[in-house]
Design an enzyme around this catalytic site. Structure first.
Site, short mmCIF file in Angstrom:
data_model
loop_
_atom_site.label_atom_id
_atom_site.label_comp_id
_atom_site.label_asym_id
_atom_site.label_seq_id
_atom_site.Cartn_x
_atom_site.Cartn_y
_atom_site.Cartn_z
CG HIS A 129 5.96 -2.95 1.22
ND1 HIS A 129 6.64 -1.28 1.28
CD2 HIS A 129 6.90 -4.14 1.33
CE1 HIS A 129 8.44 -1.81 2.07
NE2 HIS A 129 7.74 -3.49 2.03
NE ARG B 3 12.52 -0.49 4.98
CZ ARG B 3 12.24 -2.25 4.89
NH1 ARG B 3 12.10 -2.31 3.19
NH2 ARG B 3 11.64 -2.92 5.63
CD GLU C 41 6.11 1.58 0.95
OE1 GLU C 41 5.67 0.83 1.40
OE2 GLU C 41 6.85 1.93 0.10
CG ASP D 17 7.17 -4.53 -4.05
OD1 ASP D 17 5.49 -4.70 -4.21
OD2 ASP D 17 6.99 -4.81 -3.02
#
Length: 329
Positions: free
Chosen positions: A295, A234, A263, A258
């Site tokens: 992600h 996260r 985001e 990632d």
């Protein structure tokens, strides 16, 4: 059962359409995120299906409850974006997909590590331009390096096994120890010792009050100079400003992420023709030793199948008034 699927991408619809005929569920798809100003779209729906960047705060929950929604089905493992107290107050059940493909995320974390280390992304671009020079492409052997794993749930455990397969010494931190990992040579240590000794650190813990900004100025100061840091969990586990400072001082030699704290308005969208206004992300992108993916760690055929079928099974259990196997309490 009428289900509204929010934050829908083409691949979400593809997999729901593939399996929906096995269930007595009517599905409507919305590209928009579910948040306070889109909650009105849930009128006449019994359940909503949401993803990581949907905002299920108190206002959203109260609105969808008034519209008749009785179930929130997360098609992900994390639930930090849901106000669980508001759900209880409004008699809305919450279910999730606790484990869809731990190996998918663990393998992506290792892919980030290998790419950053051996600079295969840069080599690929060079060769396509006819540049066969090896200058500045030097990496290091991962073999016998110390890899620190923060969080040894199913994903973290899968990553530990991969790292052991490379011949790494694996240190781990978790409030609950995994005896099977210990038998396989994983050593549990304090978080401070993990930071002090690790050449590579990979984050695999959930986001909560205790883990938010687990990577900050204080923890970075404890790390080895030249550490390689990866986050596939996260975004808010990492304080981005502090990491940028760590990159500038060269305390952090490589960063692979990632996920990103801000985001919500960026990832899962094509912004190639837009002006990105997030200065922190732009700063991260300016570093030659930073690798960002949007992600996608979860994104494999196996994981999408598991996510979809588990979500539909969760909804079917609710319809049948059965015990909710994956209820979030």
């Amino acid at each position: 059962m009428n289900l509204a699927v929010f934050s829908t991408k083409p691949y979400d619809k593809e997999y729901f359409e593939k399996f929906k005929n096995e269930y007595d569920i009517k599905i409507s798809y919305y590209e928009a995120n579910l948040k306070p100003n889109t909650a009105k779209l849930t009128k006449d729906f019994d359940a909503v299906c949401v993803f990581v960047n949907d905002v299920l705060n108190k206002k959203t929950v109260e609105t969808i409850a008034k519209k008749g929604v009785r179930l929130i089905a997360l098609r992900c493992a994390g639930f930090n974006n849901v106000d669980l107290n508001a759900c209880k107050e409004n008699n809305i059940k919450v279910v999730r997909v606790p484990a869809y493909s731990p190996e998918a995320v663990a393998e992506h974390a290792m892919a980030l590590i290998l790419t950053l280390n051996r600079k295969t992304h840069k080599a690929y671009n060079r060769v396509r331009e006819g540049n066969f020079s090896l200058t500045n492409l030097i990496g290091f052997n991962l073999y016998k390096k110390v890899v620190g794993v923060v969080g040894t749930g199913k994903i973290g455990a899968a990553f530990c096994r991969i790292a052991k397969g490379f011949g790494c010494e694996v240190l781990a931190y978790d409030i609950n120890k995994n005896e099977e990992l210990e038998k396989n040579g994983v050593k549990y240590v304090s978080l401070e010792e993990l930071f002090n000794k690790s050449d590579v650190i990979s984050l695999h813990c959930p986001l909560n009050e205790k883990t938010k900004h687990i990577i900050d100025k204080s923890s970075i100061e404890k790390m080895k100079k030249g550490v390689l840091l990866v986050n596939t969990s996260r975004g808010a586990l990492v304080n981005t400003k502090d990491v940028i400072t760590g990159l500038k001082s060269k305390k952090i030699a490589f960063l692979g992420i990632d996920v990103y704290e801000q985001e919500e308005n960026l990832f899962f969208k094509d912004l190639s023709e837009s002006i990105i206004k997030d200065d922190l992300l732009l700063r991260l992108n300016s570093f030659p030793n930073v690798l960002i993916t949007s992600h996608q760690a979860f994104f494999t055929k196996e994981a999408m199948t598991e996510i979809t079928t588990t979500t539909l099974n969760n909804i079917q259990e609710f319809m049948n008034d059965e015990k909710l196997t994956n209820e979030v309490s």
